[in-house]
Scaffold this motif. Structure first.
Motif, PDB file in Angstrom:
ATOM      1  N   GLN A  89      -6.661  -7.622   0.618  1.00 32.47           N
ATOM      2  CA  GLN A  89      -6.799  -6.188   0.380  1.00 32.47           C
ATOM      3  C   GLN A  89      -8.246  -5.753   0.553  1.00 32.47           C
ATOM      4  O   GLN A  89      -9.175  -6.382   0.061  1.00 32.47           O
ATOM      5  CB  GLN A  89      -6.311  -5.830  -1.021  1.00 32.47           C
ATOM      6  N   GLU A 127      -9.975  -5.638   3.376  1.00 27.02           N
ATOM      7  CA  GLU A 127     -10.657  -6.243   4.510  1.00 27.02           C
ATOM      8  C   GLU A 127     -10.414  -5.472   5.809  1.00 27.02           C
ATOM      9  O   GLU A 127      -9.437  -4.736   5.950  1.00 27.02           O
ATOM     10  CB  GLU A 127     -10.146  -7.668   4.746  1.00 27.02           C
ATOM     11  N   ILE A 163      -1.909  -0.501   4.671  1.00 28.97           N
ATOM     12  CA  ILE A 163      -2.558  -1.325   5.683  1.00 28.97           C
ATOM     13  C   ILE A 163      -2.325  -0.674   7.040  1.00 28.97           C
ATOM     14  O   ILE A 163      -1.237  -0.166   7.319  1.00 28.97           O
ATOM     15  CB  ILE A 163      -2.030  -2.782   5.653  1.00 28.97           C
ATOM     16  N   ASN A 206     -11.766   2.285   6.210  1.00 34.00           N
ATOM     17  CA  ASN A 206     -11.769   1.063   5.419  1.00 34.00           C
ATOM     18  C   ASN A 206     -12.556   1.246   4.121  1.00 34.00           C
ATOM     19  O   ASN A 206     -12.138   0.770   3.058  1.00 34.00           O
ATOM     20  CB  ASN A 206     -12.347  -0.084   6.250  1.00 34.00           C
ATOM     21  N   THR A 236      -6.872  -1.173   4.054  1.00 33.29           N
ATOM     22  CA  THR A 236      -6.987  -2.461   4.730  1.00 33.29           C
ATOM     23  C   THR A 236      -6.659  -2.276   6.210  1.00 33.29           C
ATOM     24  O   THR A 236      -5.761  -1.516   6.565  1.00 33.29           O
ATOM     25  CB  THR A 236      -6.034  -3.482   4.087  1.00 33.29           C
TER      26      THR A 236
END
Length: 236
Positions: A26, A28, A155, A181, A186
């Motif tokens: 999470q 990244e 994501i 981000n 993510t």
């Protein structure tokens, strides 16, 4: 947050992925590098349920999702911006964004997400009634990212966001990805521009002919002589 474990994907009798495994934590940005045909897009499409795995498992927030339909995976918070953008050219900017919100029944949240997109991409706010097919390539990429964000994803999977764009637009798109981000989203990034991707990412994977052959932090991959030779045009 995302675990891809030993997945195999076939096109008919031809196996395209041969036991791919990767993980994304999470918060990244994780990039997947590789030449054309290495299996990068196939990996993203398998995560999204567009291609079904013949072996292996895919887990999102500890839930097995590889058996779910694509729309059910989207509803769980997985959004993809496909290669080539694939906006609906005969629909307006507003209509494209509304389609991105089809899983959300909360009108207030949809309105908030739309405003967020317009804040990220002011050019789209100026073109809400313009047909998407008449936008420039960079504007269509903005629209494709904005459409994905309308579903309030957890994501974001980006497939070649710099493809066909001028260098200044590429820089702007990558800065937007960084900003997205930083807001907590993510990101998984498939990108031919390996240098730019590694400068943006926290970690990276290198694919060759349907397999992961290398994984490391982005800084270490940037410094790796083999990665430099294969993807970065030599040491700099």
């Amino acid at each position: 947050m995302l675990q891809v474990e030993n997945i195999h994907v076939s096109y008919g009798r031809v196996e395209a992925l041969h036991g791919v495994s990767l993980d994304v934590r999470q918060g990244e940005i994780v990039t997947i590098l590789g030449a054309n045909g290495a299996g990068k897009s196939t990996t993203l499409n398998a995560i999204c349920g567009i291609f079904k795995t013949t072996e292996g498992a895919i887990r999102f927030e500890k839930e097995d999702i590889h058996t779910l339909a694509a729309h059910a995976i989207v509803a769980r918070g997985v959004a993809q911006v496909p290669e080539g953008r694939r906006v609906f050219g005969t629909l307006t900017v507003r209509e494209n964004l509304n389609l991105g919100a089809y899983t959300c029944n909360d009108k207030a949240r949809v309105a908030d997400n739309r405003q967020r997109v317009y804040t990220l991409f002011p050019r789209l706010a100026e073109r809400v009634d313009q047909l998407a097919g008449t936008l420039s390539g960079g504007e269509q990429q903005m629209l494709a990212i904005g459409r994905a964000l309308m579903g309030n994803p957890k994501i974001l999977l980006l497939d070649e966001p710099s493809l066909g764009l001028a260098p200044l637009l590429v820089k702007a798109i990558f800065e937007t990805i960084r900003e997205i981000n930083r807001s907590g989203l993510t990101v998984v990034l498939v990108e031919q521009n390996a240098r730019a991707a590694l400068k943006l990412a926290h970690r990276g994977y290198v694919m060759e002919v349907g397999r992961i052959v290398l994984e490391d932090t982005a800084d270490r991959l940037l410094a790796d002589p083999e990665v430099q030779k294969a993807y970065l045009g030599g040491a700099r």
